[in-house]
Design an enzyme around this catalytic site. Structure first.
Site, short mmCIF file in Angstrom:
data_model
loop_
_atom_site.label_atom_id
_atom_site.label_comp_id
_atom_site.label_asym_id
_atom_site.label_seq_id
_atom_site.Cartn_x
_atom_site.Cartn_y
_atom_site.Cartn_z
N CYS A 15 -32.38 23.19 46.35
CA CYS A 15 -31.69 22.75 46.32
C CYS A 15 -31.37 22.87 44.87
CB CYS A 15 -30.98 21.07 46.34
SG CYS A 15 -30.85 21.30 48.07
N ASN A 21 -23.66 18.91 52.37
CA ASN A 21 -25.36 19.98 51.24
C ASN A 21 -25.54 20.75 51.56
OD1 ASN A 21 -27.24 20.16 49.44
ND2 ASN A 21 -28.45 18.24 49.46
N HIS A 50 -24.22 19.13 42.08
CA HIS A 50 -25.19 19.53 43.75
C HIS A 50 -24.64 19.16 44.35
CE1 HIS A 50 -27.50 20.33 46.56
NE2 HIS A 50 -28.47 19.08 46.71
N1 ACO Z 1 -26.43 6.76 61.18
C1 ACO Z 1 -27.17 5.55 61.44
N2 ACO Z 1 -27.87 5.03 61.02
C2 ACO Z 1 -29.13 6.15 60.28
C3 ACO Z 1 -28.69 7.33 59.64
C4 ACO Z 1 -27.49 7.57 60.40
N3 ACO Z 1 -27.00 8.95 60.64
N4 ACO Z 1 -29.67 7.90 59.13
C5 ACO Z 1 -30.32 6.93 58.27
N5 ACO Z 1 -30.24 6.14 59.15
C6 ACO Z 1 -30.56 4.78 59.64
C7 ACO Z 1 -32.32 4.09 59.26
O1 ACO Z 1 -32.96 4.32 60.61
C8 ACO Z 1 -32.28 2.99 58.26
O2 ACO Z 1 -32.27 2.39 59.73
P1 ACO Z 1 -33.54 1.03 59.22
O3 ACO Z 1 -33.09 -0.23 58.49
O4 ACO Z 1 -32.90 0.13 60.97
O5 ACO Z 1 -34.95 1.31 59.77
C9 ACO Z 1 -31.12 2.32 58.08
O6 ACO Z 1 -29.46 3.61 58.11
C10 ACO Z 1 -31.14 3.21 55.90
O7 ACO Z 1 -31.94 4.34 56.33
P2 ACO Z 1 -32.34 4.37 55.01
O8 ACO Z 1 -33.26 5.89 55.24
O9 ACO Z 1 -33.05 3.85 53.96
O10 ACO Z 1 -31.04 4.57 54.33
P3 ACO Z 1 -30.73 5.06 52.78
O11 ACO Z 1 -29.35 4.18 52.34
O12 ACO Z 1 -31.31 5.50 51.78
O13 ACO Z 1 -29.53 6.93 53.01
C11 ACO Z 1 -29.46 9.23 52.45
C12 ACO Z 1 -29.88 7.76 53.18
C13 ACO Z 1 -27.90 9.16 52.63
C14 ACO Z 1 -30.36 9.98 53.05
C15 ACO Z 1 -29.92 8.31 50.71
O14 ACO Z 1 -31.10 8.27 50.56
C16 ACO Z 1 -30.17 10.10 50.06
O15 ACO Z 1 -28.41 10.57 49.56
N6 ACO Z 1 -30.85 10.33 49.61
C17 ACO Z 1 -30.95 11.64 48.36
C18 ACO Z 1 -30.53 12.60 49.22
C19 ACO Z 1 -31.05 14.08 48.47
O16 ACO Z 1 -30.51 14.17 47.19
N7 ACO Z 1 -31.50 15.44 48.74
C20 ACO Z 1 -31.65 15.95 47.13
C21 ACO Z 1 -31.84 17.42 47.75
S1 ACO Z 1 -32.06 17.70 49.81
C22 ACO Z 1 -33.06 19.41 49.27
O17 ACO Z 1 -33.36 19.85 48.21
C23 ACO Z 1 -33.16 19.85 50.33
#
Ligand code: ACO
Length: 346
Positions: free
Chosen positions: A114, A281, A251
């Site tokens: 990314c 993304n 980004h």
């Molecule tokens: N729909 C519904 N529920 C979901 C989904 C979904 N699509 N995905 C995960 N959940 C659930 C999980 O299973 C979890 O359930 P549980 O509490 O029962 O275990 C709950 O939602 C919370 O999951 P988390 O992963 O803790 O959610 P979070 O609030 O951290 O959000 C996210 C996830 C959006 C991915 C966030 O962490 C994020 O944006 N992280 C950064 C990503 C990023 O910046 N990437 C950059 C580069 S990518 C690259 O380089 C290729």
């Protein structure tokens, strides 16, 4: 005189097919509300069957050239950032070079996921400053749809496909004159964080393409702190403060990360280019896609100071400060290139 890289044009391409959150929710245990609330994403573009990263890169490159008023033969360097090349080799950049007729120079791919566009921008800028290239195409292009595990709701909802490109051109600027073009770039990698964001395949490990795996919460924490630090680094290096920045073009990984950077800079959100709702993304393509949109709709204008930032797998991250466009009063005189001119391939 100081040699700099003016950013003289941009272009982008998005595949036609759009997948909405609701469409994903029809086949996965997720919802439009969850995806929007956690990420800001509403839909993503996905490449058609047979449509490759190189196809999208070529379209974006052609549009950037047209915007800059140049032909392929004017380009002597192509740096293409991608983690999803058409083939293991040759470089997708070489395909772009042939397609646009840029046979007067050299072309290669860069892989920093990314953060790839920022890395490619830094590389091209350094080639230009060193006198080894005069006019460069910097491209970010990805088909992340081919890396996703479409049964993993935690990752497949986050990404989309697309391509963006910018044209850089060498210009010598007199001492004391206002600085245009790429003012500075700042790159970082921390390979110890490999396991929080990676693909579980590759030509020399499994011999397969693999699927993207991510510990989202961990990546999120690193993103917020590392992007804030590299933004500070870019401003400090130029003796500027956040109030000098006209546009933040970040980004597009998560709306909350973007808002946190805007808050850090004290920038109102209408000075932040945010495409995540429609593009999701697109990895290395996200920054040039966002820039192109903001240039085309008239938000980013010649003379604006634009701050780019990105973080991704590696972890790799970086930032760049660019005064966009060409100074109206002084179209830069073309500069002589030091390396030997090569004969175009017939
Ligand atoms: N729909 C519904 N529920 C979901 C989904 C979904 N699509 N995905 C995960 N959940 C659930 C999980 O299973 C979890 O359930 P549980 O509490 O029962 O275990 C709950 O939602 C919370 O999951 P988390 O992963 O803790 O959610 P979070 O609030 O951290 O959000 C996210 C996830 C959006 C991915 C966030 O962490 C994020 O944006 N992280 C950064 C990503 C990023 O910046 N990437 C950059 C580069 S990518 C690259 O380089 C290729």
């Amino acid at each position: 005189m100081t040699r700099r890289s003016l950013m003289i044009g941009c272009g982008s391409y998005l595949p036609e097919r759009i997948i909405s959150n609701d469409e994903l929710a029809a086949r996965l245990d997720t919802s439009d509300a969850w995806i929007r609330q956690r990420t800001g994403i509403g839909q993503r573009h996905v490449a058609a069957e047979g449509e490759k990263t190189g196809d999208m890169a070529i379209r974006a490159a052609e549009r950037a050239l047209a915007h800059a008023g140049l032909e392929g033969e004017d380009i002597d360097l192509i740096v293409l950032a991608t983690a999803t090349p058409d083939d293991t080799f040759p470089a997708t950049a070489a395909r772009v070079q042939a397609a646009i007729g840029a046979l007067n120079g050299f072309a290669f791919d860069v892989q920093a996921v990314c953060a790839g566009f920022i890395y490619a921008l830094a590389i091209a800028d350094n080639f230009i400053r060193a006198g080894q290239a005069r006019t460069a195409l910097v491209i970010g292009a990805e088909t992340f749809s081919r890396l996703l595990d479409w049964n993993d709701r935690a990752t497949c909802v986050l990404f989309g496909d697309g391509a963006g490109a910018v044209v850089l051109r060498a210009a010598d600027q007199a001492p004391g004159a206002p600085s245009w073009g790429v003012l500075s770039t700042h790159l970082h990698t921390d390979g110890r964080q490999r396991d929080i964001l990676y693909v579980d395949g590759g030509p020399s490990s499994t011999g397969t393409v693999g699927h993207l795996r991510m510990v989202g919460k961990e990546v999120y924490k690193h993103a917020v702190t590392k992007l804030a630090a590299v933004i500070d680094e870019a401003l400090t290096a130029n003796g500027l403060d956040a109030s000098s920045v006209d546009w933040l073009v970040p980004h597009q990984a998560n709306r909350r990360i973007i808002e946190s950077m805007a808050h850090k800079l004290g920038m109102p959100l209408d000075k932040v280019v945010c495409t995540i709702e429609r593009h999701a993304n697109t990895s290395a393509a996200s920054v040039p896609l966002a820039l192109d949109e903001a240039v085309r709709d008239g938000r980013v204008k010649a003379g604006d100071l634009v701050l780019f930032e990105a973080i991704g797998g590696g972890l790799a991250w970086g930032a760049g400060l660019v005064r966009f466009g060409v100074p109206a009063e002084a179209a830069p005189a073309p500069v002589e290139i030091r390396r030997e001119e090569v004969e175009p391939i017939a």
